[in-house]
Motif scaffolding. Structure first.
Motif, PDB file in Angstrom:
ATOM      1  N   PHE A 106      54.929  25.079  18.029  1.00 14.61           N
ATOM      2  CA  PHE A 106      55.184  25.706  19.340  1.00 14.61           C
ATOM      3  C   PHE A 106      54.363  26.967  19.550  1.00 14.61           C
ATOM      4  N   LYS A 107      53.790  27.518  18.481  1.00 13.78           N
ATOM      5  CA  LYS A 107      53.009  28.748  18.650  1.00 13.78           C
ATOM      6  C   LYS A 107      51.780  28.520  19.528  1.00 13.78           C
ATOM      7  N   ASP A 108      51.414  27.251  19.746  1.00 11.60           N
ATOM      8  CA  ASP A 108      50.317  26.960  20.676  1.00 11.60           C
ATOM      9  C   ASP A 108      50.614  27.497  22.085  1.00 11.60           C
ATOM     10  N   SER A 251      64.950  30.203  14.134  1.00 11.29           N
ATOM     11  CA  SER A 251      64.391  31.545  14.358  1.00 11.29           C
ATOM     12  C   SER A 251      63.905  32.231  13.100  1.00 11.29           C
ATOM     13  N   GLY A 252      62.824  33.016  13.278  1.00 15.25           N
ATOM     14  CA  GLY A 252      62.264  33.806  12.192  1.00 15.25           C
ATOM     15  C   GLY A 252      62.058  35.233  12.663  1.00 15.25           C
ATOM     16  N   ASN A 253      61.011  35.441  13.474  1.00 13.16           N
ATOM     17  CA  ASN A 253      60.801  36.760  14.075  1.00 13.16           C
ATOM     18  C   ASN A 253      61.497  36.913  15.430  1.00 13.16           C
ATOM     19  N   PHE A 254      62.144  35.885  15.884  1.00 12.49           N
ATOM     20  CA  PHE A 254      62.979  35.912  17.100  1.00 12.49           C
ATOM     21  C   PHE A 254      62.216  36.074  18.410  1.00 12.49           C
ATOM     22  N   GLY A 255      60.919  35.748  18.405  1.00  8.57           N
ATOM     23  CA  GLY A 255      60.187  35.727  19.667  1.00  8.57           C
ATOM     24  C   GLY A 255      60.687  34.606  20.558  1.00  8.57           C
ATOM     25  N   ASN A 256      60.913  33.437  19.960  1.00  7.62           N
ATOM     26  CA  ASN A 256      61.352  32.284  20.728  1.00  7.62           C
ATOM     27  C   ASN A 256      62.708  32.547  21.386  1.00  7.62           C
ATOM     28  N   LEU A 257      63.654  33.077  20.617  1.00 12.85           N
ATOM     29  CA  LEU A 257      64.978  33.359  21.184  1.00 12.85           C
ATOM     30  C   LEU A 257      64.891  34.442  22.261  1.00 12.85           C
ATOM     31  N   ALA A 384      62.530  21.906  18.900  1.00 13.27           N
ATOM     32  CA  ALA A 384      61.774  21.442  17.731  1.00 13.27           C
ATOM     33  C   ALA A 384      60.440  22.174  17.706  1.00 13.27           C
ATOM     34  N   THR A 385      60.283  23.082  16.734  1.00 15.27           N
ATOM     35  CA  THR A 385      59.156  24.010  16.750  1.00 15.27           C
ATOM     36  C   THR A 385      57.890  23.472  16.078  1.00 15.27           C
ATOM     37  N   ALA A 386      58.016  22.440  15.244  1.00 17.53           N
ATOM     38  CA  ALA A 386      56.810  21.910  14.589  1.00 17.53           C
ATOM     39  C   ALA A 386      56.940  20.407  14.353  1.00 17.53           C
TER      40      ALA A 386
HETATM   41  C1  PLP Z   1      57.003  30.763  13.974  1.00 20.84           C
HETATM   42  C2  PLP Z   1      57.904  29.594  13.760  1.00 20.84           C
HETATM   43  C3  PLP Z   1      59.306  29.687  13.935  1.00 20.84           C
HETATM   44  C4  PLP Z   1      60.000  30.992  14.225  1.00 20.84           C
HETATM   45  O1  PLP Z   1      59.790  31.439  15.539  1.00 20.84           O
HETATM   46  P1  PLP Z   1      60.133  32.944  15.926  1.00 20.84           P
HETATM   47  O2  PLP Z   1      59.706  33.090  17.334  1.00 20.84           O
HETATM   48  O3  PLP Z   1      59.352  33.819  14.981  1.00 20.84           O
HETATM   49  O4  PLP Z   1      61.607  33.123  15.748  1.00 20.84           O
HETATM   50  C5  PLP Z   1      60.072  28.542  13.793  1.00 20.84           C
HETATM   51  N1  PLP Z   1      59.504  27.348  13.478  1.00 20.84           N
HETATM   52  C6  PLP Z   1      58.166  27.224  13.306  1.00 20.84           C
HETATM   53  C7  PLP Z   1      57.620  25.892  12.935  1.00 20.84           C
HETATM   54  C8  PLP Z   1      57.319  28.331  13.445  1.00 20.84           C
HETATM   55  O5  PLP Z   1      55.991  28.177  13.256  1.00 20.84           O
END
Ligand code: PLP
Length: 436
Positions: A106-108, A251-257, A384-386
């Motif tokens: 999803f970072k795309d 979530s990791g850095n919480f940009g998505n949330l 689904a982020t990846a």
């Molecule tokens: C970066 C990433 C996340 C976390 O997203 P945040 O916006 O940092 O919370 C979750 N899943 C995948 C696959 C990522 O690359």
């Protein structure tokens, strides 16, 4: 629109300045003075709008003062030029697939949009902008791809030799063109230190315009709010415009949330957000105990979420004034370990014949944890982020030979690697920049 720094010691700036700077001069993150609202007419007619129309409308909330409509519309179309399907698992659960962009994550969304907006802001500048990025894996690939062939911008990536996955390394080193990769004999921290030294080096500062493209840039959050509205539009088409929606966000850095909370401030009604994390649960503990205690990160199977001190926490604090109890009415937190993650990958496949990556599995665990506490007619959407094929080792360890590699990833795997090997001395980065 003006944006202020969360550290409160820098001046408020226009959106173009906030995007070109990334981080505020006082080290804070930029936030809009107030989150803009969509017109009620647009929100009421959401179901009649395509993802492209939603993207243009939302981008305009932030950028209409600095980018004319015709340019902005072309820019959003180019940034989001891939599908974003909502796949049904069962009658009340669906998966929003955010991984159909060029790097299968999803970072795309964030990287492609930020690249094009930055390039537009520098359209009248003859000099080249050089973007230095230290990467431990996924972000670098999305940034490299996002800026690939974008005019006026040169990207230099630094990654630690032997410490990124083979697929990640291929994504960093095979593009060519305006993307150059330095393979550093050191750690990710060495890469980051070298980049930081470059930003304060007077020779480099006089020769180049250097900037970074890290994840705290406000330009990455804007496009991440598009797809929450897109998912809601899709559910309204399938059910009706009163459908109750809850989003589970791995979530990791919480940009998505944070981007999801932006979408609700624009005027989208959301029943609940579930912040789903692995055992790096600093935010979940904060929700439970009202105390923020960051910890060193611990490696897990959902490694893109191994974050002990989430960078967007300061933005979340701005959205909820101190001790504002409404955070509990909007966000539920849940954290899960690797065993639960593996078990969910398997059960999702057994129940729905659907392959989910480890990050998505954490998101689905969040759905299950709270399903019974939310109204019965809620539609649960998991982001689904990846793509699962980005994590072949994990997938094959629990579901041998089930995960197929899509053609786009196969092409990356067989492309020729081009990287310059350097030691972890800053002088090697400096020489590279000065002599290339
Ligand atoms: C970066 C990433 C996340 C976390 O997203 P945040 O916006 O940092 O919370 C979750 N899943 C995948 C696959 C990522 O690359």
């Amino acid at each position: 629109m003006k944006l202020y720094s969360t550290n409160g010691k820098a001046e408020a700036v226009r959106i173009d300045q906030a995007i070109l700077q990334g981080l505020a001069p006082d080290g804070g993150l930029y936030m809009p003075e107030s989150i803009p609202k969509l017109s009620p007419a647009f929100v009421d007619a959401l179901a009649s709008h395509t993802l492209g129309e939603i993207a243009f409308e939302v981008a305009g909330l932030f950028l209409s003062e600095v980018i004319p409509d015709s340019k902005l519309s072309a820019l959003t179309d180019e940034a989001v030029n891939f599908e974003c399907p909502l796949t049904t698992l069962d009658t009340s659960t669906s998966v929003l697939e955010l991984f159909h962009g060029p790097t299968y994550a999803f970072k795309d969304f964030g990287a492609r949009f930020m690249a094009r907006v930055m390039s537009y802001f520098r359209r009248d500048t003859n000099s080249e902008l050089t973007i230095l990025v230290a990467t431990s894996g996924d972000t670098g690939g999305a940034v490299a791809n996002g800026f690939f062939n974008v005019p006026g911008i040169q990207v230099v990536l630094l990654y630690p030799h032997g410490k990124v996955s083979p697929l990640q390394e291929q994504q960093l080193t095979t593009l060519g063109g305006n993307i150059e990769a330095l393979e550093v004999d050191g750690t990710f921290d060495d890469c980051q230190r070298m980049v930081k030294e470059a930003f304060v080096d007077s020779d480099l500062k006089s020769r180049f315009e250097l900037t970074s493209a890290n994840s705290i840039n406000i330009a990455r959050l804007i496009p991440q709010s598009f797809y929450y509205l897109h998912a809601a539009a899709e559910l309204q088409r399938r059910f009706n415009d009163k459908v109750k929606i809850s989003f589970s966000v791995p979530s990791g850095n919480f940009g998505n949330l944070t981007a999801g909370l932006f979408a609700s401030r624009y005027g989208l009604k959301v029943e609940r957000f579930v912040a789903s994390t692995n055992i790096n649960d600093t935010f979940v503990r904060y929700l439970e105990q009202d105390r923020y205690e960051p910890k060193a990160s611990v490696p897990t199977l959902s490694n893109a979420m191994d974050v002990g001190n989430p960078s967007n926490f300061v933005r979340l604090c701005e959205l909820y004034r101190k001790d504002d109890p409404s955070i509990h009415e909007e966000i539920l937190g849940a954290s899960f370990d690797d065993d639960a993650t593996k078990a969910m990958i398997v059960s999702c496949y057994e129940k729905f014949q659907y392959l989910i990556c480890p990050h998505g599995a954490v998101g689905l665990l969040g759905v299950e944890k709270y399903r019974d506490t939310l109204p019965e007619d809620t539609q649960h959407v998991m982001l689904a982020t990846a793509h699962p094929a980005k994590f072949p080792e994990v997938m094959d360890s629990v579901l041998p030979d089930k995960t197929e590699i899509p053609d786009g990833l196969k092409a990356v795997l067989s492309a020729e690697k081009k990287a310059t090997a350097v030691s972890c001395e800053f002088s090697q980065l400096k020489d590279f920049l000065l002599t290339r």
